[in-house]
Design a protein around this motif. Structure first.
Motif, short mmCIF file in Angstrom:
data_model
loop_
_atom_site.label_atom_id
_atom_site.label_comp_id
_atom_site.label_asym_id
_atom_site.label_seq_id
_atom_site.Cartn_x
_atom_site.Cartn_y
_atom_site.Cartn_z
N ARG A 48 0.84 -1.22 0.00
CA ARG A 48 0.00 0.00 0.00
C ARG A 48 0.87 1.26 0.00
N PHE A 49 2.00 1.16 0.71
CA PHE A 49 2.93 2.30 0.75
C PHE A 49 3.48 2.54 -0.66
N GLN A 50 3.86 1.44 -1.31
CA GLN A 50 4.41 1.51 -2.68
C GLN A 50 3.39 2.13 -3.63
N ALA A 51 2.12 1.75 -3.42
CA ALA A 51 1.06 2.22 -4.31
C ALA A 51 0.61 3.64 -3.97
N GLY A 52 1.20 4.24 -2.95
CA GLY A 52 0.86 5.61 -2.57
C GLY A 52 -0.41 5.68 -1.74
N GLU A 53 -0.91 4.53 -1.28
CA GLU A 53 -2.15 4.52 -0.49
C GLU A 53 -1.86 4.78 0.99
N PHE A 54 -0.62 4.53 1.40
CA PHE A 54 -0.21 4.78 2.79
C PHE A 54 0.88 5.85 2.81
N TYR A 55 0.83 6.71 3.81
CA TYR A 55 1.90 7.70 4.00
C TYR A 55 3.04 7.06 4.78
N LEU A 56 4.19 7.76 4.80
CA LEU A 56 5.36 7.27 5.51
C LEU A 56 5.05 7.05 7.01
N ALA A 57 4.27 7.99 7.59
CA ALA A 57 3.95 7.88 9.03
C ALA A 57 3.19 6.59 9.31
N GLU A 58 2.28 6.23 8.40
CA GLU A 58 1.50 5.00 8.60
C GLU A 58 2.40 3.77 8.50
N MET A 59 3.32 3.83 7.52
CA MET A 59 4.27 2.73 7.35
C MET A 59 5.13 2.57 8.61
N MET A 60 5.56 3.71 9.16
CA MET A 60 6.42 3.64 10.35
C MET A 60 5.66 3.08 11.55
N LEU A 61 4.38 3.47 11.66
CA LEU A 61 3.57 2.96 12.77
C LEU A 61 3.40 1.44 12.63
N ALA A 62 3.15 0.98 11.40
CA ALA A 62 2.99 -0.47 11.17
C ALA A 62 4.29 -1.19 11.55
N ALA A 63 5.42 -0.60 11.16
CA ALA A 63 6.72 -1.22 11.46
C ALA A 63 6.93 -1.31 12.97
N GLU A 64 6.50 -0.27 13.68
CA GLU A 64 6.65 -0.25 15.14
C GLU A 64 5.77 -1.33 15.79
N ILE A 65 4.54 -1.49 15.26
CA ILE A 65 3.65 -2.53 15.80
C ILE A 65 4.28 -3.91 15.54
N PHE A 66 4.82 -4.09 14.33
CA PHE A 66 5.44 -5.38 13.98
C PHE A 66 6.59 -5.70 14.93
N LYS A 67 7.37 -4.67 15.25
CA LYS A 67 8.48 -4.90 16.18
C LYS A 67 7.95 -5.34 17.55
#
Ligand code: B12
Length: 210
Positions: A48-67
């Motif tokens: 979704r990030f690649q497709a421009g549907e997610f912003y960087l902040a959303e990607m970072m939040l997802a990464a933090e949850i994954f961690k």
């Protein structure tokens, strides 16, 4: 396999994801299956990030949850892990690169299979890798790369291992989205993959465990 957990991650429902993971792990569900569900969620987030549907902040939040998921699961990996370590692995994302989701997955899967993993983190200087290899004398060294500018540091680390006489004592693996067989040759590694499980299978084969 249900998609609820994966979708909760995609929807960035932090408390729901972490709560469900904790609950599932505590009731004895296979930690590897839980990790796989969350990894699928993370793949959708990346798309979704690649497709421009997610912003960087959303990607970072997802990464933090994954961690957070990996942190909760790590102690539960003991259940699937053999008692004696099969071998040692030094893992790092090298200087110039701060991506670590793939590396964390590899570390978790290797630990689950019984390897002792020394994870040096991200943006790691080549000299720090060499010091760690001297200290723990691992059978494997693994570099994770998601950004092309880290190739130079990986090559430098590989050359430093040769200069220090340590390269012949371990197998060098590279993985992560931007790596290819050509990158493997350039760096002088023994193995390259875009799949964490393939990396684990390689280590198991080398130590005669599979
Ligand atoms: C998530 C992400 C981020 C997150 C990172 C969060 C984190 N904690 O890691 C954040 C938002 C912080 C981020 C920042 C940046 N990012 Co970014 N990011 C991504 C994204 C969307 C997904 C990467 C990812 O995590 N994939 C999921 C993991 C699980 O996959 P993986 O790493 O490949 O790992 C698997 C296998 O390869 C294997 N594996 C991985 N490592 C290893 C190691 C070994 C030893 C083994 C055996 C196996 C193995 O196991 C894993 C599971 O199978 C990609 C685009 C994409 N779709 O790939 C861009 C991408 C990697 N980012 C990119 C860039 C440019 C950046 C930034 C510079 C800022 C920006 N402009 O976006 C900064 C980086 C700063 C820096 N110096 O590193 C570019 C890199 C371009 C390039 N060719 O160099 C990409 C490709 C996006 C793009 N198309 O432009 N990013």
């Amino acid at each position: 396999m249900s998609d609820e957990l994966a979708m909760a991650l995609v929807e960035l429902k932090r408390d729901e994801v972490l709560g469900t993971v904790k609950e599932k792990a505590e009731r004895g569900d296979d930690p590897l299956k839980i990790l796989e569900e969350c990894r699928r969620g993370m793949t959708i987030v990346g798309d979704r990030f690649q497709a421009g549907e997610f912003y960087l902040a959303e990607m970072m939040l997802a990464a933090e949850i994954f961690k957070g998921v990996v942190e909760i699961l790590n102690p539960h990996m003991d259940k699937v892990r053999p008692p004696k370590p099969l071998g040692k692995v030094v893992l790092a994302t090298l200087k110039g690169d701060i991506h670590d989701l793939g590396k964390d997955i590899v570390a978790t899967l290797l630990r689950a299979q019984g390897f002792e993993v020394h994870d040096l983190g991200v943006d790691v200087l080549p000299a720090v890798v060499v010091d760690k290899v001297k200290e723990v004398n691992p059978e494997f060294v693994g570099f994770s790369a998601l950004i092309t500018s880290a190739f130079a540091s990986m090559k430098e680390a590989s050359e430093l291992l040769v200069e220090s006489g340590l390269r012949d004592k371990c197998k060098l693996m590279v993985g992560g989205g931007v790596t290819t067989p050509t990158v493997k040759e350039h760096i002088g590694a023994d193995f390259q993959t875009l799949d964490a499980m393939e990396g684990v299978s390689y280590c198991l084969e080398q130590v005669g465990g599979k």
